[in-house]
Enzyme design. Structure first.
Site, PDB file in Angstrom:
ATOM      1  N   ASP A  27      79.513  29.395  76.845  1.00 17.45           N
ATOM      2  CA  ASP A  27      80.697  29.629  76.014  1.00 17.45           C
ATOM      3  C   ASP A  27      80.992  28.349  75.253  1.00 17.45           C
ATOM      4  O   ASP A  27      82.112  27.906  75.173  1.00 17.45           O
ATOM      5  CB  ASP A  27      81.902  30.077  76.851  1.00 17.45           C
ATOM      6  CG  ASP A  27      82.319  29.054  77.899  1.00 17.45           C
ATOM      7  OD1 ASP A  27      81.466  28.229  78.298  1.00 17.45           O
ATOM      8  OD2 ASP A  27      83.491  29.070  78.321  1.00 17.45           O
TER       9      ASP A  27
ATOM     10  N   ASP B 268      79.311  22.422  77.827  1.00 15.69           N
ATOM     11  CA  ASP B 268      78.178  23.320  77.549  1.00 15.69           C
ATOM     12  C   ASP B 268      77.199  22.641  76.599  1.00 15.69           C
ATOM     13  O   ASP B 268      75.979  22.709  76.792  1.00 15.69           O
ATOM     14  CB  ASP B 268      78.641  24.614  76.892  1.00 15.69           C
ATOM     15  CG  ASP B 268      79.653  25.395  77.693  1.00 15.69           C
ATOM     16  OD1 ASP B 268      79.299  26.466  78.216  1.00 15.69           O
ATOM     17  OD2 ASP B 268      80.803  24.941  77.775  1.00 15.69           O
TER      18      ASP B 268
ATOM     19  N   ASP C 104      79.292  21.482  83.318  1.00 12.49           N
ATOM     20  CA  ASP C 104      78.155  22.388  83.158  1.00 12.49           C
ATOM     21  C   ASP C 104      76.815  21.677  83.298  1.00 12.49           C
ATOM     22  O   ASP C 104      75.803  22.307  83.632  1.00 12.49           O
ATOM     23  CB  ASP C 104      78.229  23.077  81.798  1.00 12.49           C
ATOM     24  CG  ASP C 104      79.430  23.996  81.679  1.00 12.49           C
ATOM     25  OD1 ASP C 104      79.989  24.382  82.726  1.00 12.49           O
ATOM     26  OD2 ASP C 104      79.823  24.335  80.552  1.00 12.49           O
TER      27      ASP C 104
END
Length: 349
Positions: free
Chosen positions: A34, A39, A279
């Site tokens: 996302d 990310d 992440d």
């Protein structure tokens, strides 16, 4: 960063030469994102380790920002890494299954990448954005590569849950599923007990944890913050004078300022200050079998009905869930942060 300083920086972070070509089969990675700041950092680590892995595809879901913006952010990362024409990108779920949209803009910015646009590129390379929906692509890729794909999900689990509902054999065709999400001690980062990725779509997280039939490996919120890296590392890392280094510094400025405010959230309350690119930990674990140094193996579930605990990952520490296998997940506990720092350094070279 001048060459002498870069050399000393690599030595300090334990950077190691990549394994020789052909030393082991490359992992086939699919990343479901996302695309917020962490990310993007995770994608850069995955794309920067060509000796160990090939990024087969990137699927996008609603989360840190809306799914169209997520795809645009992925395109920015691919351009920064020189991989625009190599990795197909698929748009997926535009909303949670049932939950209301959560707002991540105070940390990630309105656009998900720190509201810091890239400088104009006179000759941008087109990104391979596909018409096929991300959920269809996940099911298809698993069928085409049975037992070979490592799926790394670092956003809400909407796409993964929908793929599992579309094809009940989907996860049985995966090699393994790595997830960044959930809490093990109910220390939330967006609700009292919930981590963002699970709280943003509790029903999707419930589906995945209840019915996953491949090895399931989880980097929880508490694991990431307990294995934070020094801010001194971050400061040196973001002075790397390369296109990728400048890109990371640009997109990370807003979230870093937020995280470095004294007493910010639950990080300093139980782990002390430090750089926590959440992440990235899941990607590092998927790439390097020696990165995680301690695991806990337990059954896990997601709470859907509690007024204060909706979206919380519940760990069966005592093994009392009689309707479930004793273990359905491996939960990361401790890791070798020197290896993580080495991967981050390699990602911006």
């Amino acid at each position: 960063m001048n060459p002498c300083r870069r050399k000393a920086f690599k030595h300090q972070c334990g950077a190691k030469s990549p394994p020789p070509a052909g030393a082991a089969p490359k992992k086939l990675l699919v990343l479901d994102v996302d695309c917020g700041v962490d990310d993007a950092q995770a994608l850069m680590v995955a794309l920067g380790d060509a000796a160990r892995a090939r990024v087969l595809a990137i699927t996008c879901c609603n989360g840190n920002t809306h799914v169209r913006q997520v795809a645009d952010n992925v395109a920015r990362v691919l351009r920064a890494c020189g991989a625009s024409a190599q990795v197909p990108v698929f748009l997926g779920a535009s909303s949670p299954l049932l939950a209301k949209q959560m707002d991540a803009s105070p940390f990630h910015g309105n656009d998900g990448l720190g509201d810091s646009p890239d400088p104009p590129d006179p000759s941008p390379v087109a990104v391979k954005e596909q018409e096929e929906h991300a959920v269809n692509a996940l099911v298809r890729l698993a069928k085409e590569n049975p037992g070979q794909i490592t799926l790394i999900a670092v956003g809400p689990l909407t796409n993964v849950a929908l793929a599992m509902r579309m094809d009940p054999d989907f996860t049985s065709r995966l090699k393994e599923l790595y997830i960044m999400g959930g809490t093990v001690e109910a220390r939330g980062n967006c609700t009292m007990c919930g981590e963002f990725n699970f709280a943003a779509d509790p029903e999707a997280a419930y589906v995945v944890l209840e019915t996953c039939s491949c090895p399931l490996l989880i980097a929880s919120w508490e694991f990431t913050v307990r294995n934070a890296m020094p801010w001194e590392f971050y400061d040196a890392w973001t002075t790397t004078d390369t296109e990728r280094g400048r890109f990371v510094k640009r997109i990370s400025a807003k979230s870093t300022a937020f995280a470095r405010e004294p007493g910010r959230g639950s990080v300093e309350l139980f782990a002390g200050p430090g750089f926590v690119p959440c992440d990235v930990y899941a990607v590092a674990a998927a790439l390097d079998p020696d990165f995680v140094t301690q695991w806990a193996e337990h059954s896990v579930r997601v709470e859907l009905h509690g007024a204060l605990t909706r979206g919380q990952m519940v760990v069966d520490w005592m093994g009392i869930m009689e309707d479930r296998p004793l273990v359905n997940a491996r939960i990361m506990v401790q890791c070798d942060t020197a290896r993580l720092m080495a991967m981050l350094v390699a990602a911006v070279q």
